[in-house]
Design a protein around this motif. Structure first.
Motif, PDB file in Angstrom:
ATOM      1  N   TYR A   1     -63.184 -42.795  57.462  1.00  0.00           N
ATOM      2  CA  TYR A   1     -63.115 -42.081  56.193  1.00  0.00           C
ATOM      3  C   TYR A   1     -64.363 -41.276  55.871  1.00  0.00           C
ATOM      4  O   TYR A   1     -64.296 -40.299  55.119  1.00  0.00           O
ATOM      5  CB  TYR A   1     -62.817 -43.075  55.063  1.00  0.00           C
ATOM      6  CG  TYR A   1     -61.485 -43.749  55.242  1.00  0.00           C
ATOM      7  CD1 TYR A   1     -60.311 -43.012  55.173  1.00  0.00           C
ATOM      8  CD2 TYR A   1     -61.397 -45.110  55.520  1.00  0.00           C
ATOM      9  CE1 TYR A   1     -59.078 -43.616  55.361  1.00  0.00           C
ATOM     10  CE2 TYR A   1     -60.171 -45.725  55.705  1.00  0.00           C
ATOM     11  CZ  TYR A   1     -59.013 -44.976  55.629  1.00  0.00           C
ATOM     12  OH  TYR A   1     -57.795 -45.573  55.825  1.00  0.00           O
TER      13      TYR A   1
ATOM     14  N   VAL B   1     -55.137 -39.952  58.331  1.00  0.00           N
ATOM     15  CA  VAL B   1     -54.723 -40.054  56.934  1.00  0.00           C
ATOM     16  C   VAL B   1     -53.585 -39.099  56.628  1.00  0.00           C
ATOM     17  O   VAL B   1     -52.597 -39.462  55.974  1.00  0.00           O
ATOM     18  CB  VAL B   1     -55.919 -39.783  56.002  1.00  0.00           C
ATOM     19  CG1 VAL B   1     -55.458 -39.719  54.547  1.00  0.00           C
ATOM     20  CG2 VAL B   1     -56.989 -40.851  56.165  1.00  0.00           C
TER      21      VAL B   1
ATOM     22  N   ASP C   1     -53.247 -42.721  46.700  1.00  0.00           N
ATOM     23  CA  ASP C   1     -54.343 -42.812  47.667  1.00  0.00           C
ATOM     24  C   ASP C   1     -54.892 -44.240  47.638  1.00  0.00           C
ATOM     25  O   ASP C   1     -55.617 -44.614  46.722  1.00  0.00           O
ATOM     26  CB  ASP C   1     -55.426 -41.801  47.302  1.00  0.00           C
ATOM     27  CG  ASP C   1     -56.679 -41.927  48.159  1.00  0.00           C
ATOM     28  OD1 ASP C   1     -56.641 -42.665  49.164  1.00  0.00           O
ATOM     29  OD2 ASP C   1     -57.687 -41.277  47.818  1.00  0.00           O
TER      30      ASP C   1
ATOM     31  N   THR D   1     -56.434 -45.369  50.483  1.00  0.00           N
ATOM     32  CA  THR D   1     -57.237 -45.361  51.704  1.00  0.00           C
ATOM     33  C   THR D   1     -58.586 -46.012  51.425  1.00  0.00           C
ATOM     34  O   THR D   1     -58.943 -47.024  52.020  1.00  0.00           O
ATOM     35  CB  THR D   1     -57.414 -43.931  52.239  1.00  0.00           C
ATOM     36  OG1 THR D   1     -58.045 -43.107  51.238  1.00  0.00           O
ATOM     37  CG2 THR D   1     -56.068 -43.321  52.618  1.00  0.00           C
TER      38      THR D   1
ATOM     39  N   ASP E   1     -56.824 -48.801  53.623  1.00  0.00           N
ATOM     40  CA  ASP E   1     -56.021 -48.284  54.743  1.00  0.00           C
ATOM     41  C   ASP E   1     -54.535 -48.141  54.437  1.00  0.00           C
ATOM     42  O   ASP E   1     -53.701 -48.361  55.320  1.00  0.00           O
ATOM     43  CB  ASP E   1     -56.189 -49.184  55.973  1.00  0.00           C
ATOM     44  CG  ASP E   1     -57.573 -49.108  56.603  1.00  0.00           C
ATOM     45  OD1 ASP E   1     -58.149 -48.012  56.617  1.00  0.00           O
ATOM     46  OD2 ASP E   1     -58.062 -50.148  57.071  1.00  0.00           O
TER      47      ASP E   1
ATOM     48  N   VAL F   1     -52.535 -46.625  57.361  1.00  0.00           N
ATOM     49  CA  VAL F   1     -53.320 -45.565  57.996  1.00  0.00           C
ATOM     50  C   VAL F   1     -53.791 -46.072  59.348  1.00  0.00           C
ATOM     51  O   VAL F   1     -54.495 -47.073  59.438  1.00  0.00           O
ATOM     52  CB  VAL F   1     -54.528 -45.166  57.133  1.00  0.00           C
ATOM     53  CG1 VAL F   1     -55.364 -44.103  57.850  1.00  0.00           C
ATOM     54  CG2 VAL F   1     -54.069 -44.648  55.776  1.00  0.00           C
TER      55      VAL F   1
END
Length: 369
Positions: free
Chosen positions: A343, A22, A201, A203, A220, A18
């Protein structure tokens, strides 16, 4: 590139970093994993998110921007898109939907949310089952193609949770009764509700005493694959675990659901080969999971789980989590991620306000059709 003895790649897992956006990372990961090979053009699709906690802590649930990235990537290729999840005995998926802001993604893109616990079920019998010879599977999964969208977490019963474990939420809300055979039951539920594609996911992930009361960790990454077993094997490696030592991954591979041998998995994308340092802190048992473990191994097992005493146990577990969240550290670790410069924005109201001149958001349909 990982090749088998006849020179063919057994599985491909993409890993995208990322870099401030995103949704672009989601699209890049899905394209690198060749998602169109696994989804039928025009098919209705169910997106199985992880809404495993309704006391909001980032990293415990799938992030809204990842869900939105999947919807935007597939929207023009497929038919109707649904977001689906089930309740737990301690968790309302509809409350988790609101607290995670995934409800705003649904409204923005006119995607219905289906609480599978409240819909119709189809009874399934499995030949050669390891634990669940018969089960009730949400009917919506029989007339849609499933894309699973888990979040990268440690787990106190299965070491990690990802694209295999996410289908645990396709069982009914009393699935905790299968915890003693979880590594076998995961093979059975993934046979009955097999994902066509998986997007992980990674992230904001979670380590430590997950899947609920762990510690969020910004990682990330977004990962994707048409082989959900291969994706969880690579996820384990990225987190610092050996997939060969994780029973549910190996069980799924042995029963033909996917590839778990890292030497047979090709990694693609700008994050291919990534490992996170330091390695993820493994999950221990918090008070709730520890007491469940003790009770299931004791002579009190039937009284605790099969009689009205279970309601008292359930109330005690809810009180424990409320105290952890409001009095101990839940809100403080939540706020540390909400302050993150990238985020945090997805969990703020202004991120989902309509653009000037845009049509108003339409309410999502929460009923199973």
């Amino acid at each position: 590139m990982a090749l088998n003895e006849v020179g063919v790649v057994d599985a491909r897992v993409s890993v995208a970093r990322v870099r401030g956006n995103v949704r672009r990372a989601v699209r890049d990961a899905m394209e690198a994993a060749q998602w169109r090979r696994f989804i039928t053009p025009g098919a209705d699709v169910a997106l199985k998110v992880n809404l495993g906690w309704d006391l909001f802590v980032p990293g415990s649930i799938t992030s809204p921007w990842v869900v939105e990235g999947v919807i935007e990537t597939i929207r023009e290729y497929v038919g109707q898109v649904f977001v689906v999840e089930s309740d737990q005995v301690l968790v309302s998926s509809e409350r988790a939907l609101r607290n995670s802001y995934i409800d705003r993604v649904c409204r923005k893109h006119n995607v219905p949310f289906v609480n599978m616990s409240k819909g119709r079920f189809a009874h399934v019998k499995l030949d050669g089952a390891l634990a669940l010879h018969e089960m009730d599977v949400p009917e919506i999964l029989h007339h849609t193609e499933l894309i699973t969208i888990p979040v990268m977490k440690t787990h106190n019963k299965t070491t990690i949770t990802g694209s295999i474990k996410n289908q645990w939420g396709c069982l009914d809300k009393l699935r905790h009764n299968f915890h003693p055979v979880v590594n076998e039951a995961l093979v059975d539920i993934n046979r009955a509700a097999r994902p066509r594609f998986a997007v992980l996911d990674a992230t904001v992930s979670m380590e430590g005493d997950a899947p609920k009361s762990g510690r969020p960790r910004v990682t990330d990454l977004v990962m994707a694959s048409g082989d959900f077993v291969a994706l969880e094997a690579v996820q384990a490696k990225v987190m610092g675990f050996d997939p060969a030592a994780i029973p549910h991954i190996q069980n799924c591979a042995r029963h033909g659901l996917g590839v778990a041998d890292l030497s047979r998995i090709e990694q693609a994308g700008d994050g291919a080969g990534a490992t996170l340092s330091p390695a993820f802190v493994p999950a221990g048992h918090n008070l709730v999971s520890y007491l469940e473990l003790v009770l299931r191994r004791s002579w009190l097992r039937r009284a605790a789980f099969d009689t009205p005493l279970f309601d008292l146990c359930r109330a005690g577990a809810i009180l424990y989590y409320l105290a952890w969240y409001y009095l101990v550290k839940g809100r403080s670790i939540r706020d540390s991620i909400l302050a993150h410069p990238v985020y945090g924005a997805q969990w703020r109201d202004e991120a989902w306000l309509p653009e000037p001149g845009a049509a108003p958001m339409r309410a999502s349909n929460t009923r199973n059709r």
